[in-house]
Design a protein around this motif. Structure first.
Motif, PDB file in Angstrom:
ATOM      1  N   ARG A   1      97.803  82.822  23.261  1.00 17.27           N
ATOM      2  CA  ARG A   1      96.378  82.794  23.605  1.00 17.27           C
ATOM      3  C   ARG A   1      96.107  82.970  25.100  1.00 17.27           C
ATOM      4  N   PHE A   2      97.044  83.483  25.829  1.00 15.68           N
ATOM      5  CA  PHE A   2      96.881  83.666  27.277  1.00 15.68           C
ATOM      6  C   PHE A   2      95.807  84.712  27.574  1.00 15.68           C
ATOM      7  N   THR A   3      94.896  84.391  28.509  1.00 16.92           N
ATOM      8  CA  THR A   3      93.832  85.325  28.879  1.00 16.92           C
ATOM      9  C   THR A   3      94.028  85.922  30.271  1.00 16.92           C
ATOM     10  N   GLY A   4      94.858  85.282  31.101  1.00 16.61           N
ATOM     11  CA  GLY A   4      95.068  85.783  32.455  1.00 16.61           C
ATOM     12  C   GLY A   4      93.990  85.381  33.428  1.00 16.61           C
TER      13      GLY A   4
ATOM     14  N   LEU B   1      94.461  80.486  38.101  1.00 19.08           N
ATOM     15  CA  LEU B   1      95.806  80.010  38.403  1.00 19.08           C
ATOM     16  C   LEU B   1      96.316  79.051  37.342  1.00 19.08           C
ATOM     17  N   PHE B   2      95.449  78.151  36.870  1.00 18.24           N
ATOM     18  CA  PHE B   2      95.894  77.173  35.884  1.00 18.24           C
ATOM     19  C   PHE B   2      96.249  77.836  34.554  1.00 18.24           C
ATOM     20  N   GLY B   3      95.600  78.962  34.258  1.00 16.59           N
ATOM     21  CA  GLY B   3      95.955  79.704  33.051  1.00 16.59           C
ATOM     22  C   GLY B   3      97.379  80.225  33.124  1.00 16.59           C
ATOM     23  N   TYR B   4      97.759  80.737  34.299  1.00 14.11           N
ATOM     24  CA  TYR B   4      99.123  81.234  34.489  1.00 14.11           C
ATOM     25  C   TYR B   4     100.132  80.084  34.437  1.00 14.11           C
TER      26      TYR B   4
END
Length: 395
Positions: free
Chosen positions: A83-86, A89-92
């Motif tokens: 489910r990564f959206t890019g 920073l916290f998403g990475y």
């Protein structure tokens, strides 16, 4: 220390542990929320590699059309929801933990990423997760922009780059990526599914006479696809030939169906033009089409429709953009440099006046089978993977 890949490959071939080449364990990262051309390229490649015998895992968003298609339509493929959206920073940081664990557990030979955000993510994770080779597929002009970070990423953190058109390959070469780490690999087409068909009842349903020549545009309704060029070209051709019918097939995007109808009315070609909304009748459309048009003013780096046309034995007139001039030859099509209604009308007139529509269609089909089959697509990609793995193992 792990055995060098080239030695393992040699041993496998020597003792026939596997038919043909040794299996390569590949992670395809095709994380697109919508089923666009890039998602299609990654999906077709994943299925083709699995069919060839590679151990393929597909990382994709579980709510995407691609994930649903792969789950129901592609055998031998392991699906991994992601489910990564890019975004941010916290998403990475959050996604990196999942990625590191996956890479450590699976021990992939190749990780092939198809989107810039995942390219950055997997580049970040490389130092902590073993010796996989990172491949980036470039299928959009945006990824060749002059950026210090992106060029550093391609030169220093990426083992190989696949470009889906020669113009993209040239741009990446300028960025400083060595030639032995670059490869031009266009999309492949299922030549068993897309094959010359004649007949059907679409002509009868649309009231098209048997002796009429059908000229078709098959594309979403968007300015970049050149519908206004097509319609104005149709007006010019209607004055030159009495036996033409124009077919517009697609679905509303930036242009509505009503706007398409208004353009047709303004051009005065309502009695010679049919509009079909939706793609469920694509095989009927291809079997009815005599000349296919792609008057796009940009994009077309993957050109799925072009391959569907030529596999179906349809001659082509297309703009000089993207991968179109890489694939089209004089034997079965015309590439138009000047993207104007008159230039396209002249090109279509040339094909009609030559009397070689059927002959050109046969050439198109032959080229599709010889150069752009799904099997060739998969083998070309595997050959590049092996080249990268051998290069890395020899260091």
């Amino acid at each position: 220390m792990a055995f060098p890949y080239i030695f393992v490959k040699f041993v496998c071939r020597l003792i026939y542990l596997l038919p043909g080449d040794c299996q390569v364990k590949v992670l395809q990262v095709v994380n697109f929320r919508w089923y666009n051309a890039q998602a299609h390229y990654g999906y077709v490649l994943s299925c083709a590699l699995a069919e060839l015998g590679a151990d393929v895992h597909l990382l994709a968003h579980p709510d995407s059309p691609l994930f649903s298609m792969a789950r129901s339509g592609c055998q031998g493929l392991r699906l991994i929801p992601f489910r990564f959206t890019g975004r941010g920073l916290f998403g990475y940081i959050g996604a990196s933990g999942f990625v590191r664990k996956l890479l450590a557990e699976e021990g992939y030979d190749i990780v092939n990423v198809h989107r810039g955000e995942e390219h950055t993510l997997f580049s970040m994770c490389r130092k902590h997760t073993g010796q996989f080779s990172l491949i980036r597929t470039i299928s959009d002009k945006r990824h060749t922009r002059k950026s210090i970070f992106s060029h550093h990423q391609l030169r220093r953190l990426t083992d190989g780059v696949i470009c889906v058109s020669r113009s993209l390959l040239d741009d990446i070469s300028i960025a400083g990526v060595p030639a032995d780490r670059l490869e031009y690999i266009p999309l492949g087409i299922d030549t068993a599914l897309f094959t010359p068909r004649k007949g059907g009842n679409l002509r009868a349903r649309l009231g098209i006479a048997d002796d009429e020549i059908v000229v078709t545009i098959l594309a979403r309704f968007s300015p970049v696809k050149g519908h206004s060029i097509f319609i104005q070209m149709a007006r010019i051709l209607s004055d030159r030939f009495a036996n033409l019918h124009f077919l517009i097939v697609g679905y509303p995007a930036q242009i509505s169906e009503d706007e398409i109808s208004a353009m047709i009315k303004d051009a005065g070609i309502e009695d010679k033009t049919s509009v079909i909304v939706g793609s469920r009748t694509v095989f009927d459309v291809l079997s009815t089409t005599d000349i296919g048009l792609i008057p796009s003013n940009g994009s077309e780096y993957i050109a799925r429709t072009l391959l569907e046309y030529i596999a179906s034995g349809v001659p082509i007139v297309a703009s000089n953009v993207g991968v179109l001039p890489d694939i089209i030859t004089d034997d079965f099509g015309i590439v138009v440099d000047d993207i104007t209604p008159t230039a396209f009308a002249d090109a279509v007139s040339s094909i009609i006046n030559s009397g070689k529509i059927q002959q050109m269609g046969k050439f198109a089909r032959e080229i599709a089978e010889k150069r752009y089959s799904i099997e060739n697509f998969a083998k070309h990609t595997i050959d590049f993977y092996e080249k990268i793995l051998e290069r890395k193992s020899s260091k």
